[in-house]
Structures are given as structure tokens and as C-alpha cells.
Design an enzyme around this catalytic site. Structure first.
Site, PDB file in Angstrom:
ATOM      1  N   ALA A  14     -36.599  46.354  74.317  1.00  0.00           N
ATOM      2  CA  ALA A  14     -37.779  46.842  75.007  1.00  0.00           C
ATOM      3  C   ALA A  14     -39.029  47.077  74.060  1.00  0.00           C
ATOM      4  O   ALA A  14     -38.929  48.317  73.371  1.00  0.00           O
ATOM      5  CB  ALA A  14     -37.451  47.815  75.945  1.00  0.00           C
ATOM      6  N   SER A  47     -42.711  55.401  73.649  1.00  0.00           N
ATOM      7  CA  SER A  47     -41.439  54.746  73.616  1.00  0.00           C
ATOM      8  C   SER A  47     -41.108  54.523  75.075  1.00  0.00           C
ATOM      9  O   SER A  47     -42.088  54.438  75.921  1.00  0.00           O
ATOM     10  CB  SER A  47     -40.301  55.544  72.916  1.00  0.00           C
ATOM     11  OG  SER A  47     -39.346  54.662  72.795  1.00  0.00           O
ATOM     12  N   ASN A  48     -39.885  53.999  75.411  1.00  0.00           N
ATOM     13  CA  ASN A  48     -39.387  53.683  76.682  1.00  0.00           C
ATOM     14  C   ASN A  48     -38.209  54.107  76.844  1.00  0.00           C
ATOM     15  O   ASN A  48     -37.330  54.687  75.988  1.00  0.00           O
ATOM     16  CB  ASN A  48     -39.687  52.395  77.037  1.00  0.00           C
ATOM     17  CG  ASN A  48     -39.078  51.211  75.968  1.00  0.00           C
ATOM     18  OD1 ASN A  48     -37.623  51.403  76.032  1.00  0.00           O
ATOM     19  ND2 ASN A  48     -39.547  50.586  75.072  1.00  0.00           N
ATOM     20  N   ARG A  49     -37.491  53.623  78.008  1.00  0.00           N
ATOM     21  CA  ARG A  49     -36.123  54.229  78.539  1.00  0.00           C
ATOM     22  C   ARG A  49     -34.871  53.489  77.763  1.00  0.00           C
ATOM     23  O   ARG A  49     -33.736  53.855  78.419  1.00  0.00           O
ATOM     24  CB  ARG A  49     -36.005  54.547  80.191  1.00  0.00           C
ATOM     25  CG  ARG A  49     -36.976  55.355  80.665  1.00  0.00           C
ATOM     26  CD  ARG A  49     -36.935  55.509  82.046  1.00  0.00           C
ATOM     27  NE  ARG A  49     -35.923  55.096  82.670  1.00  0.00           N
ATOM     28  CZ  ARG A  49     -35.406  54.190  83.783  1.00  0.00           C
ATOM     29  NH1 ARG A  49     -36.745  53.862  84.601  1.00  0.00           N
ATOM     30  NH2 ARG A  49     -34.364  54.181  84.474  1.00  0.00           N
TER      31      ARG A  49
END
Ligand code: PMT
Length: 221
Positions: free
Chosen positions: A88, A21-23
């Protein structure tokens, strides 16, 4: 107007407990949704997993993976006049997702990835008069990269965040962006709250919609 907004990250599972995943926290996308409702628009918010509450009067659809987000955008887009892709979205996912938790002893040391579909590319044929706004979170060659995405993804506007700045991009309540329109000089904005940027983007969508609805020969006899 009816405005479709995506927010947050996607999750790409390796097994039932592990994912890529991402932030992204969803703060930017949720701020745009709030700004749109405050201006009297109908808002559908497609969100990846975030801990934020749904803003009042927003219709929310929760998804997890990039492919879930693509399916939700494809389903909702026909009912909407504008799309803001603030999410995102993971560009890649593990090639193999197992139904059972992988054991430490059998965990592969290398995970093979495959490309996810590009949502904006997939829905390009449905654009018509709809207004499409994208985001670009960049660390290098910010304008060059953002302009390339603006053209390749057929957008009316791309919002370039310089995510090397501590007060911009992921997780924080502020953003420092440059707005890039086709055939126009980039518009560098000062540091502002995500709420204020949300208002600015809704103003852009409203003025673009007005221009689309005004015949070029209006006023002539
Ligand atoms: O959620 P926050 O913590 O508030 O953080 C906000 C943010 C940093 C996530 C947001 O401001 C932002 O920049 N979102 C875009 C992040 C990004 O890296 O986009 P990208 O450069 O990978 O993609 C460019 C555009 O294509 C985006 O509009 C994206 O939604 C879209 N995209 C990307 C991949 C994909 N498979 N399909 C897409 O449509």
C-alpha cells in the site's frame, strides 16, 4: 521463477518523528512470499515497516518511503520474472520534510502534499514478458476502479479487495477478492485465508509464465 513481491505500507515523513502512512500490516504480501517459496520459487520481498518476521528462504529488503520502494523495485526487477505489487504505497508525501522535530507552537495548521511517483507506471517500460500483478483496495465502484488501474498500470491481473468488509483487506488474516484479468469476466472468489489467496496468485503466475514460454505454433510441423 524469480518472483519480486512488495508488501506493507510506506511512510512519508513530515519531520523525524511524524509521518503519513496507512493500515497495511504486510500480512497479504508476506503470505504470497511464503506461497511462492513453498512452490520452489526464488523470492525477493521488498517491505515497508511491519512487525512480521521474514519467512524462511525469502530475501528481504526493508524500505520506508515510496521513493525508497521505487528505487528498490527498479534495482531488483531486471533479475526477476514476475512482480506482485501488494504494498500500500502512499500516493502523496509532505512537500517539506524537516530534519528537526517541529515544535507544537510552530507546527503549520495545513500540510502541503505533493504526489509520489507511481511505481508500476515508472517500471512499465521494463515489463517485456514479465508478469505484473497489482492490488486495488477500494471502498466504492470497486470493479470500475480496479479495471481502470489494471489498464492504466499495464497489469496481467489485478486483485480487487473490498475493504468495506471486516474480513477483507487491511490487518486481517483473511481476504475476499475479485480477480480481474484483461478481456475476461471478473472472477469473484469466496472468503479465504491470505495464505490460500497467496497460493492462488502463485498458480496464476506459473500458468501465465507457462503460456508466455509456449510458442503459439507448438506441436505443429
Ligand atoms: O498488508 P495487509 O494488512 O495484509 O493488507 C493488504 C492490503 C490491503 C494492503 C493489500 O491487499 C492491497 O490491497 N494492497 C494495495 C493497496 C492499494 O490501495 O493500492 P492502490 O489502489 O493505491 O494501488 C494500486 C496498485 O498500484 C497497487 O498494486 C499498488 O502497489 C500500486 N502503486 C500504488 C501507488 C504508487 N505510488 N505506486 C504503485 O505502484
Amino acid at each position: 521463477m524469480k518472483i519480486l513481491i512488495t508488501a506493507g505500507p510506506t511512510r512519508e515523513y513530515l519531520d523525524p518523528v511524524r509521518f503519513m502512512s496507512n493500515r497495511s500490516t504486510g500480512k497479504m504480501g508476506f503470505a504470497i512470499a511464503e506461497a511462492a517459496v513453498a512452490r520452489g520459487h526464488e523470492v525477493t520481498l521488498i517491505s515497508g515497516p511491519v512487525i512480521l518476521g521474514t519467512p524462511p528462504e525469502v530475501s528481504r529488503i526493508d524500505i520506508e518511503t515510496a521513493r525508497d520502494m521505487l528505487a528498490a523495485v527498479q534495482k531488483e526487477l531486471p533479475e526477476h520474472d514476475a512482480l506482485v505489487m501488494c504494498a500500500a504505497v502512499s500516493d502523496f508525501r509532505p512537500k517539506i520534510t524537516t530534519c528537526h522535530k517541529l515544535k507544537k507552537s510552530t507546527m503549520p495548521p495545513v500540510i502541503e502534499l505533493i504526489a509520489n511517483p507511481d511505481i508500476l507506471h515508472c517500471i512499465q517500460p521494463e515489463k517485456g514478458n514479465r508478469i505484473f500483478v497489482g492490488f486495488a483496495a477500494e471502498t466504492d465502484n470497486i470493479f470500475i476502479e480496479a479495471e481502470r488501474k489494471l489498464k492504466e498500470k499495464g497489469l496481467d491481473l489485478i486483485v480487487a479487495n473490498d475493504i468495506t468488509q471486516v474480513d477483507a483487506g487491511f490487518e486481517v488474516d483473511t481476504n475476499r477478492v475479485t480477480l480481474i484479468h484483461p478481456e475476461q469476466e471478473p472472477e469473484k472468489l469466496p472468503l479465504m485465508s491470505k495464505a490460500a489467496l497467496g497460493e492462488k496468485l502463485i498458480e496464476f503466475i506459473e500458468s501465465k509464465n507457462k503460456a508466455n514460454c509456449t510458442p503459439s505454433d507448438a506441436g505443429s510441423v
